[in-house]
Design a protein around this motif. Structure first.
Motif, PDB file in Angstrom:
ATOM      1  N   TRP A 315       2.106  13.520 -10.058  1.00 24.76           N
ATOM      2  CA  TRP A 315       1.520  12.291  -9.540  1.00 24.76           C
ATOM      3  C   TRP A 315       0.268  11.863 -10.307  1.00 24.76           C
ATOM      4  O   TRP A 315      -0.281  10.794 -10.051  1.00 24.76           O
ATOM      5  CB  TRP A 315       1.216  12.446  -8.050  1.00 24.76           C
ATOM      6  CG  TRP A 315       2.463  12.377  -7.202  1.00 24.76           C
ATOM      7  CD1 TRP A 315       3.748  12.413  -7.619  1.00 24.76           C
ATOM      8  CD2 TRP A 315       2.520  12.268  -5.783  1.00 24.76           C
ATOM      9  NE1 TRP A 315       4.612  12.338  -6.562  1.00 24.76           N
ATOM     10  CE2 TRP A 315       3.884  12.243  -5.415  1.00 24.76           C
ATOM     11  CE3 TRP A 315       1.562  12.202  -4.772  1.00 24.76           C
ATOM     12  CZ2 TRP A 315       4.307  12.139  -4.092  1.00 24.76           C
ATOM     13  CZ3 TRP A 315       1.975  12.102  -3.452  1.00 24.76           C
ATOM     14  CH2 TRP A 315       3.335  12.068  -3.119  1.00 24.76           C
ATOM     15  N   ARG A 316      -0.169  12.673 -11.237  1.00 23.92           N
ATOM     16  CA  ARG A 316      -1.288  12.282 -12.094  1.00 23.92           C
ATOM     17  C   ARG A 316      -0.811  11.435 -13.272  1.00 23.92           C
ATOM     18  O   ARG A 316      -1.625  11.027 -14.102  1.00 23.92           O
ATOM     19  CB  ARG A 316      -2.007  13.531 -12.610  1.00 23.92           C
ATOM     20  CG  ARG A 316      -2.554  14.412 -11.485  1.00 23.92           C
ATOM     21  CD  ARG A 316      -3.388  15.568 -12.042  1.00 23.92           C
ATOM     22  NE  ARG A 316      -3.805  16.443 -10.951  1.00 23.92           N
ATOM     23  CZ  ARG A 316      -3.215  17.587 -10.626  1.00 23.92           C
ATOM     24  NH1 ARG A 316      -2.158  18.003 -11.327  1.00 23.92           N
ATOM     25  NH2 ARG A 316      -3.653  18.333  -9.629  1.00 23.92           N
ATOM     26  N   LEU A 317       0.500  11.173 -13.327  1.00 22.82           N
ATOM     27  CA  LEU A 317       1.077  10.453 -14.466  1.00 22.82           C
ATOM     28  C   LEU A 317       1.317   8.975 -14.172  1.00 22.82           C
ATOM     29  O   LEU A 317       1.980   8.279 -14.943  1.00 22.82           O
ATOM     30  CB  LEU A 317       2.399  11.117 -14.887  1.00 22.82           C
ATOM     31  CG  LEU A 317       2.329  12.619 -15.161  1.00 22.82           C
ATOM     32  CD1 LEU A 317       3.677  13.139 -15.635  1.00 22.82           C
ATOM     33  CD2 LEU A 317       1.236  12.943 -16.161  1.00 22.82           C
ATOM     34  N   GLY A 318       0.779   8.489 -13.072  1.00 19.53           N
ATOM     35  CA  GLY A 318       0.928   7.084 -12.706  1.00 19.53           C
ATOM     36  C   GLY A 318       0.134   6.790 -11.450  1.00 19.53           C
ATOM     37  O   GLY A 318      -0.540   7.677 -10.898  1.00 19.53           O
ATOM     38  N   ASP A 319       0.213   5.555 -10.973  1.00 22.25           N
ATOM     39  CA  ASP A 319      -0.471   5.184  -9.735  1.00 22.25           C
ATOM     40  C   ASP A 319       0.305   5.704  -8.528  1.00 22.25           C
ATOM     41  O   ASP A 319       1.537   5.764  -8.541  1.00 22.25           O
ATOM     42  CB  ASP A 319      -0.606   3.661  -9.631  1.00 22.25           C
ATOM     43  CG  ASP A 319      -1.597   3.104 -10.649  1.00 22.25           C
ATOM     44  OD1 ASP A 319      -2.454   3.879 -11.118  1.00 22.25           O
ATOM     45  OD2 ASP A 319      -1.505   1.908 -10.976  1.00 22.25           O
ATOM     46  N   VAL A 320      -0.411   6.063  -7.476  1.00 22.25           N
ATOM     47  CA  VAL A 320       0.180   6.558  -6.241  1.00 22.25           C
ATOM     48  C   VAL A 320      -0.047   5.528  -5.143  1.00 22.25           C
ATOM     49  O   VAL A 320      -1.175   5.053  -4.945  1.00 22.25           O
ATOM     50  CB  VAL A 320      -0.439   7.910  -5.822  1.00 22.25           C
ATOM     51  CG1 VAL A 320       0.173   8.403  -4.506  1.00 22.25           C
ATOM     52  CG2 VAL A 320      -0.248   8.945  -6.922  1.00 22.25           C
ATOM     53  N   ILE A 321       1.037   5.161  -4.436  1.00 22.99           N
ATOM     54  CA  ILE A 321       0.919   4.226  -3.322  1.00 22.99           C
ATOM     55  C   ILE A 321       1.292   4.931  -2.024  1.00 22.99           C
ATOM     56  O   ILE A 321       2.074   5.875  -2.016  1.00 22.99           O
ATOM     57  CB  ILE A 321       1.796   2.975  -3.519  1.00 22.99           C
ATOM     58  CG1 ILE A 321       3.283   3.342  -3.493  1.00 22.99           C
ATOM     59  CG2 ILE A 321       1.433   2.257  -4.818  1.00 22.99           C
ATOM     60  CD1 ILE A 321       4.208   2.129  -3.457  1.00 22.99           C
ATOM     61  N   GLU A 322       0.705   4.449  -0.917  1.00 19.99           N
ATOM     62  CA  GLU A 322       0.976   5.047   0.388  1.00 19.99           C
ATOM     63  C   GLU A 322       1.480   4.025   1.393  1.00 19.99           C
ATOM     64  O   GLU A 322       1.831   4.392   2.520  1.00 19.99           O
ATOM     65  CB  GLU A 322      -0.296   5.714   0.918  1.00 19.99           C
ATOM     66  CG  GLU A 322      -0.788   6.830   0.011  1.00 19.99           C
ATOM     67  CD  GLU A 322      -1.961   7.596   0.592  1.00 19.99           C
ATOM     68  OE1 GLU A 322      -2.409   7.234   1.708  1.00 19.99           O
ATOM     69  OE2 GLU A 322      -2.416   8.562  -0.047  1.00 19.99           O
ATOM     70  N   ASP A 323       1.547   2.781   0.974  1.00 23.34           N
ATOM     71  CA  ASP A 323       1.960   1.706   1.875  1.00 23.34           C
ATOM     72  C   ASP A 323       2.865   0.759   1.095  1.00 23.34           C
ATOM     73  O   ASP A 323       2.622   0.473  -0.078  1.00 23.34           O
ATOM     74  CB  ASP A 323       0.726   0.961   2.408  1.00 23.34           C
ATOM     75  CG  ASP A 323       1.090  -0.076   3.441  1.00 23.34           C
ATOM     76  OD1 ASP A 323       1.514  -1.188   3.049  1.00 23.34           O
ATOM     77  OD2 ASP A 323       0.979   0.216   4.651  1.00 23.34           O
ATOM     78  N   ILE A 324       3.887   0.237   1.754  1.00 23.82           N
ATOM     79  CA  ILE A 324       4.845  -0.630   1.073  1.00 23.82           C
ATOM     80  C   ILE A 324       4.191  -1.901   0.551  1.00 23.82           C
ATOM     81  O   ILE A 324       4.637  -2.477  -0.457  1.00 23.82           O
ATOM     82  CB  ILE A 324       6.034  -0.981   2.017  1.00 23.82           C
ATOM     83  CG1 ILE A 324       7.163  -1.654   1.222  1.00 23.82           C
ATOM     84  CG2 ILE A 324       5.571  -1.836   3.175  1.00 23.82           C
ATOM     85  CD1 ILE A 324       7.770  -0.812   0.131  1.00 23.82           C
ATOM     86  N   GLU A 325       3.103  -2.338   1.190  1.00 24.15           N
ATOM     87  CA  GLU A 325       2.407  -3.536   0.718  1.00 24.15           C
ATOM     88  C   GLU A 325       1.784  -3.333  -0.658  1.00 24.15           C
ATOM     89  O   GLU A 325       1.456  -4.300  -1.345  1.00 24.15           O
ATOM     90  CB  GLU A 325       1.324  -3.948   1.723  1.00 24.15           C
ATOM     91  CG  GLU A 325       1.840  -4.275   3.118  1.00 24.15           C
ATOM     92  CD  GLU A 325       2.844  -5.424   3.121  1.00 24.15           C
ATOM     93  OE1 GLU A 325       2.725  -6.319   2.244  1.00 24.15           O
ATOM     94  OE2 GLU A 325       3.738  -5.432   3.982  1.00 24.15           O
ATOM     95  N   GLN A 326       1.610  -2.089  -1.046  1.00 23.82           N
ATOM     96  CA  GLN A 326       1.014  -1.804  -2.356  1.00 23.82           C
ATOM     97  C   GLN A 326       2.046  -1.813  -3.484  1.00 23.82           C
ATOM     98  O   GLN A 326       1.670  -1.782  -4.658  1.00 23.82           O
ATOM     99  CB  GLN A 326       0.337  -0.423  -2.321  1.00 23.82           C
ATOM    100  CG  GLN A 326      -0.789  -0.291  -1.313  1.00 23.82           C
ATOM    101  CD  GLN A 326      -1.291   1.143  -1.224  1.00 23.82           C
ATOM    102  OE1 GLN A 326      -0.513   2.072  -0.973  1.00 23.82           O
ATOM    103  NE2 GLN A 326      -2.588   1.339  -1.441  1.00 23.82           N
ATOM    104  N   LEU A 327       3.328  -1.874  -3.139  1.00 22.60           N
ATOM    105  CA  LEU A 327       4.367  -1.676  -4.150  1.00 22.60           C
ATOM    106  C   LEU A 327       4.364  -2.747  -5.235  1.00 22.60           C
ATOM    107  O   LEU A 327       4.252  -2.427  -6.426  1.00 22.60           O
ATOM    108  CB  LEU A 327       5.744  -1.627  -3.481  1.00 22.60           C
ATOM    109  CG  LEU A 327       6.937  -1.509  -4.443  1.00 22.60           C
ATOM    110  CD1 LEU A 327       6.874  -0.208  -5.223  1.00 22.60           C
ATOM    111  CD2 LEU A 327       8.254  -1.639  -3.689  1.00 22.60           C
ATOM    112  N   ILE A 328       4.528  -3.996  -4.867  1.00 21.92           N
ATOM    113  CA  ILE A 328       4.626  -5.057  -5.878  1.00 21.92           C
ATOM    114  C   ILE A 328       3.337  -5.183  -6.681  1.00 21.92           C
ATOM    115  O   ILE A 328       3.399  -5.271  -7.928  1.00 21.92           O
ATOM    116  CB  ILE A 328       5.019  -6.393  -5.230  1.00 21.92           C
ATOM    117  CG1 ILE A 328       6.418  -6.293  -4.598  1.00 21.92           C
ATOM    118  CG2 ILE A 328       4.996  -7.512  -6.266  1.00 21.92           C
ATOM    119  CD1 ILE A 328       7.524  -5.913  -5.563  1.00 21.92           C
TER     120      ILE A 328
END
Length: 374
Positions: A315-328
């Motif tokens: 997970w240090r190889l990209g951005d981590v999201i925790e909420d679907i609103e963060q996806l796009i």
């Protein structure tokens, strides 16, 4: 003459991790090679791979059970999955070999049964970060052939194995695919758009699938700017066949969503080589994707405190999201800064998969024969 048996009970989705080594050993004049599989279909798949690799003689044995048990297993729909009964039934036959090579750890049962068992060699399938990949059954192996320094270091840290029982060989799956040729593509999209690949893990207690999977598909499909390939680990729908079938039927007419519940393309790096961006959770295919550095987004669907956990090193190889609103927004940001994690990905691939240019099949075969010469 060295009689070397490959226990390939894990199924065809694991074959690529060992078939090049099996083919190389079969070409050695001092080796008599035999492979044990759980079904006729697996036997056909393995033979096709070996033929394409130009293998020498390999006897393929289907580990059939006594007819009443085999019939019952087929009626219940889990004939191929009965690995333990098959190992017990075929133990004497398999253990007549001088060495046994396995791609999974259920086969360590052969060491635990009464009677003599020859040296056992393990080639792990995959190069993920989960702690489960470094579990107690490793102690039953006389030699473990890992891809890179990550697995070697973590295995030695467990204290289960001494240094002379762990050897780095590079990523055997990549060696097999290079020999077989894997420049295939997915041509299912009518428009040229950036392609997002979503690979949820099969373990639903760790996967993003149940919590956010459908929302991820819907958000990307509705956005319309991207093509989306959904190619989960084939075991995700292993016991939920209808769920996978229904999803395929629902998106059959889509021009920007391709669902693959477990075809060869989901195993042979077709999708990981083609896609422009990866969305995943803890799939070990992340390292295959990063062989060619590109943006990654990781979905923390379970609120894991991952920052200092080696099981989530990827997970240090990209951005981590925790909420679907963060996806796009995360996808937009990743495409706007495609090289943000490139150097970190290159370092992680080398740490996890080792030297990608070396002849893994030859090195692995040499290490196995050296074990027998001790």
């Amino acid at each position: 003459m060295h009689r070397i048996a490959f226990s390939l009970i894990g199924g065809a989705h694991q074959f690529l991790h060992g078939v090049a080594v099996l083919a190389e050993l079969s070409r050695r004049a001092e080796v008599e090679a035999r492979a044990y599989v759980v079904s006729g279909d697996d036997a056909v798949s393995l033979r096709e791979m070996l033929d394409r690799l130009g293998a020498g003689p390999v006897e393929i044995v289907v580990m059939a059970l006594p007819r009443p048990l085999e019939t019952l297993a087929r009626k219940m729909g889990f004939a191929a999955a009965m690995k333990v009964p098959r190992l017990i039934h075929w133990a004497t036959h398999i253990r007549r070999s001088d060495a046994i090579v396995s791609l999974e750890r259920t086969s360590t049962l052969l060491k635990r049964l009464p009677g003599h068992c020859p040296p056992m060699v393990h080639i792990p399938h995959g190069a993920g970060d989960r702690a489960k990949g470094y579990e107690p059954r490793f102690r039953f192996f006389d030699l473990v052939l890992v891809a890179g320094e990550k697995d070697r270091t973590r295995l030695l840290d467990t204290g289960l194995l001494k240094p002379d029982r762990v050897a780095k060989i590079g990523y055997s799956k990549l060696a097999a695919l290079r020999a077989l040729g894997f420049e295939s593509t997915c041509d299912g999209f009518s428009q040229s758009r950036p392609t997002v690949l979503y690979i949820p893990h099969f373990d639903r207690s760790l996967s993003s699938w149940d919590g956010m999977g459908r929302a991820i598909i819907d958000r990307i499909a509705r956005d319309g700017r991207f093509n989306l390939i959904v190619a989960p680990h084939m075991r995700l729908f292993e016991h939920a066949v209808q769920e996978g079938r229904a999803l395929c039927e629902e998106f059959a007419g889509s021009d920007n969503v391709h669902i693959d519940p477990g075809s060869q393309a989901s195993l042979d790096m077709t999708y990981t080589m083609q896609a422009d961006l990866l969305v995943s959770d803890i799939s070990s295919q992340i390292y295959e994707f990063c062989i060619r550095p590109r943006p990654c987004i990781f979905v923390n669907a379970h609120g894991v405190r991952w920052e200092d956990d080696p099981s989530y090193a990827m997970w240090r190889l990209g951005d981590v999201i925790e909420d679907i609103e963060q996806l796009i927004p995360a996808i937009e940001n990743a495409f706007a800064h495609p090289d943000a994690y490139a150097n970190r990905q290159r370092e992680a691939v080398h740490w996890s998969l080792g030297d990608l240019e070396q002849s893994t099949d030859v090195i692995a075969s040499d290490r196995i024969l050296e074990l027998l010469a001790r």
